[in-house]
Design an enzyme around this catalytic site. Structure first.
Site, PDB file in Angstrom:
ATOM      1  N   ASN A 140      90.499  42.790 111.936  1.00 40.60           N
ATOM      2  CA  ASN A 140      89.753  41.845 111.104  1.00 40.60           C
ATOM      3  C   ASN A 140      89.868  42.222 109.636  1.00 40.60           C
ATOM      4  O   ASN A 140      89.306  41.564 108.778  1.00 40.60           O
ATOM      5  CB  ASN A 140      88.270  41.816 111.516  1.00 40.60           C
ATOM      6  CG  ASN A 140      88.074  41.072 112.812  1.00 40.60           C
ATOM      7  OD1 ASN A 140      88.575  39.971 112.992  1.00 40.60           O
ATOM      8  ND2 ASN A 140      87.355  41.679 113.746  1.00 40.60           N
ATOM      9  N   ASN A 141      90.583  43.312 109.354  1.00 42.52           N
ATOM     10  CA  ASN A 141      90.744  43.800 107.994  1.00 42.52           C
ATOM     11  C   ASN A 141      91.876  43.014 107.314  1.00 42.52           C
ATOM     12  O   ASN A 141      93.052  43.224 107.603  1.00 42.52           O
ATOM     13  CB  ASN A 141      91.049  45.301 108.027  1.00 42.52           C
ATOM     14  CG  ASN A 141      91.124  45.916 106.652  1.00 42.52           C
ATOM     15  OD1 ASN A 141      91.574  45.300 105.695  1.00 42.52           O
ATOM     16  ND2 ASN A 141      90.689  47.164 106.566  1.00 42.52           N
ATOM     17  N   PHE A 188      92.865  49.954  99.283  1.00 43.08           N
ATOM     18  CA  PHE A 188      91.539  49.809  99.882  1.00 43.08           C
ATOM     19  C   PHE A 188      91.156  51.120 100.549  1.00 43.08           C
ATOM     20  O   PHE A 188      91.954  52.057 100.615  1.00 43.08           O
ATOM     21  CB  PHE A 188      91.509  48.639 100.878  1.00 43.08           C
ATOM     22  CG  PHE A 188      92.505  48.760 102.002  1.00 43.08           C
ATOM     23  CD1 PHE A 188      92.120  49.273 103.234  1.00 43.08           C
ATOM     24  CD2 PHE A 188      93.824  48.355 101.843  1.00 43.08           C
ATOM     25  CE1 PHE A 188      93.031  49.393 104.275  1.00 43.08           C
ATOM     26  CE2 PHE A 188      94.745  48.458 102.885  1.00 43.08           C
ATOM     27  CZ  PHE A 188      94.340  48.981 104.099  1.00 43.08           C
ATOM     28  N   GLY A 189      89.950  51.189 101.060  1.00 40.79           N
ATOM     29  CA  GLY A 189      89.494  52.397 101.743  1.00 40.79           C
ATOM     30  C   GLY A 189      89.480  53.597 100.805  1.00 40.79           C
ATOM     31  O   GLY A 189      88.956  53.533  99.704  1.00 40.79           O
ATOM     32  N   LYS A 245      94.525  45.066 105.448  1.00 45.69           N
ATOM     33  CA  LYS A 245      95.477  45.697 106.364  1.00 45.69           C
ATOM     34  C   LYS A 245      96.479  44.659 106.884  1.00 45.69           C
ATOM     35  O   LYS A 245      97.676  44.929 106.967  1.00 45.69           O
ATOM     36  CB  LYS A 245      94.689  46.301 107.538  1.00 45.69           C
ATOM     37  CG  LYS A 245      95.370  47.436 108.240  1.00 45.69           C
ATOM     38  CD  LYS A 245      94.617  47.833 109.483  1.00 45.69           C
ATOM     39  CE  LYS A 245      93.434  48.709 109.248  1.00 45.69           C
ATOM     40  NZ  LYS A 245      92.903  49.262 110.516  1.00 45.69           N
ATOM     41  N   ASP A 269      94.647  52.377 114.517  1.00 46.23           N
ATOM     42  CA  ASP A 269      93.467  53.052 114.007  1.00 46.23           C
ATOM     43  C   ASP A 269      93.975  54.150 113.090  1.00 46.23           C
ATOM     44  O   ASP A 269      95.014  54.768 113.355  1.00 46.23           O
ATOM     45  CB  ASP A 269      92.599  53.633 115.132  1.00 46.23           C
ATOM     46  CG  ASP A 269      91.184  53.957 114.641  1.00 46.23           C
ATOM     47  OD1 ASP A 269      90.736  53.339 113.647  1.00 46.23           O
ATOM     48  OD2 ASP A 269      90.528  54.814 115.238  1.00 46.23           O
ATOM     49  N   THR A 270      93.259  54.331 112.013  1.00 45.17           N
ATOM     50  CA  THR A 270      93.669  55.283 110.988  1.00 45.17           C
ATOM     51  C   THR A 270      92.514  56.203 110.665  1.00 45.17           C
ATOM     52  O   THR A 270      91.359  55.772 110.614  1.00 45.17           O
ATOM     53  CB  THR A 270      94.109  54.535 109.712  1.00 45.17           C
ATOM     54  OG1 THR A 270      95.284  53.788 110.004  1.00 45.17           O
ATOM     55  CG2 THR A 270      94.401  55.492 108.567  1.00 45.17           C
TER      56      THR A 270
END
Length: 192
Positions: free
Chosen positions: A8-9, A148-149, A12, A68-69
């Site tokens: 949903n990102n 981002f992040g 990404k 997943d990160t």
């Protein structure tokens, strides 16, 4: 070939779309009318990627991949790791996560860290895993506006800029996600 990217990102999704060849039509969860909140309850990055990919395959019958990160900081025994997105608690917030990490590292000389991505591909009844690692360090303060992040506080090894100071093209060549997606793309080119 149509492939769902189970995220949903939107940041990404856009990042990965740029890395895929035009022969792959990337569908988002919204494109397949999936509005489920897929819980990431596994204790590993690989496990969370598998949970998300399996959910889409089982419920919607699409070939898909999920990732997943985690950001793993050496002096914090690998934290935040699998909990990177919610490091500072709910609701998930990048600013709060970065601030917590910078606070945790205030009196630590060792700022070595690595981003690690695990990608799970479910295609035609088979499952494959790909990974990517980018080593670097955590900066003293935020640098840059892109990405981002944790991008503004992560500087990859051998570079003078944070991820948030790089263009998407520069970042995708060396980033953890970029490396994992390159492996995925290479595999898909050979896959029949």
């Amino acid at each position: 070939m149509k492939l769902v990217f189970a995220t949903n990102n939107l940041n990404k999704l856009a990042e990965v779309q740029k890395m895929l060849p035009s022969s792959i039509e990337l569908l988002s969860l919204k494109d397949i009318n999936c509005f489920d909140e897929i819980d990431e309850t596994a204790t590993t990055l690989e496990g969370n990627a598998q949970l998300k990919a399996n959910h889409i395959t089982e419920k919607f019958s699409y070939n898909c991949f999920a990732d997943d990160t985690g950001l793993e900081v050496e002096s914090l025994n690998g934290e935040p790791g699998v909990y990177s997105a919610r490091y500072a608690g709910e609701p998930a917030n990048s600013e709060n996560n970065m601030q917590k990490l910078l606070t945790e590292l205030e009196n630590k000389e060792n700022r070595k860290a690595q981003f690690r991505t695990s990608v799970c591909l479910n295609i035609n009844g088979e499952q494959f895993l790909f990974d990517g690692i980018c080593k670097g360090e955590i900066l003293q303060q935020k640098q840059g506006e892109k990405g981002f992040g944790y991008d503004p506080i992560f500087k990859p090894k051998g570079y003078h800029q944070s991820f948030a100071e790089m263009s998407a093209e520069e970042k995708n060549k060396i980033s953890h996600r970029g490396l994992a997606i390159q492996k995925l793309v290479g595999f898909l080119k050979k896959y029949k």
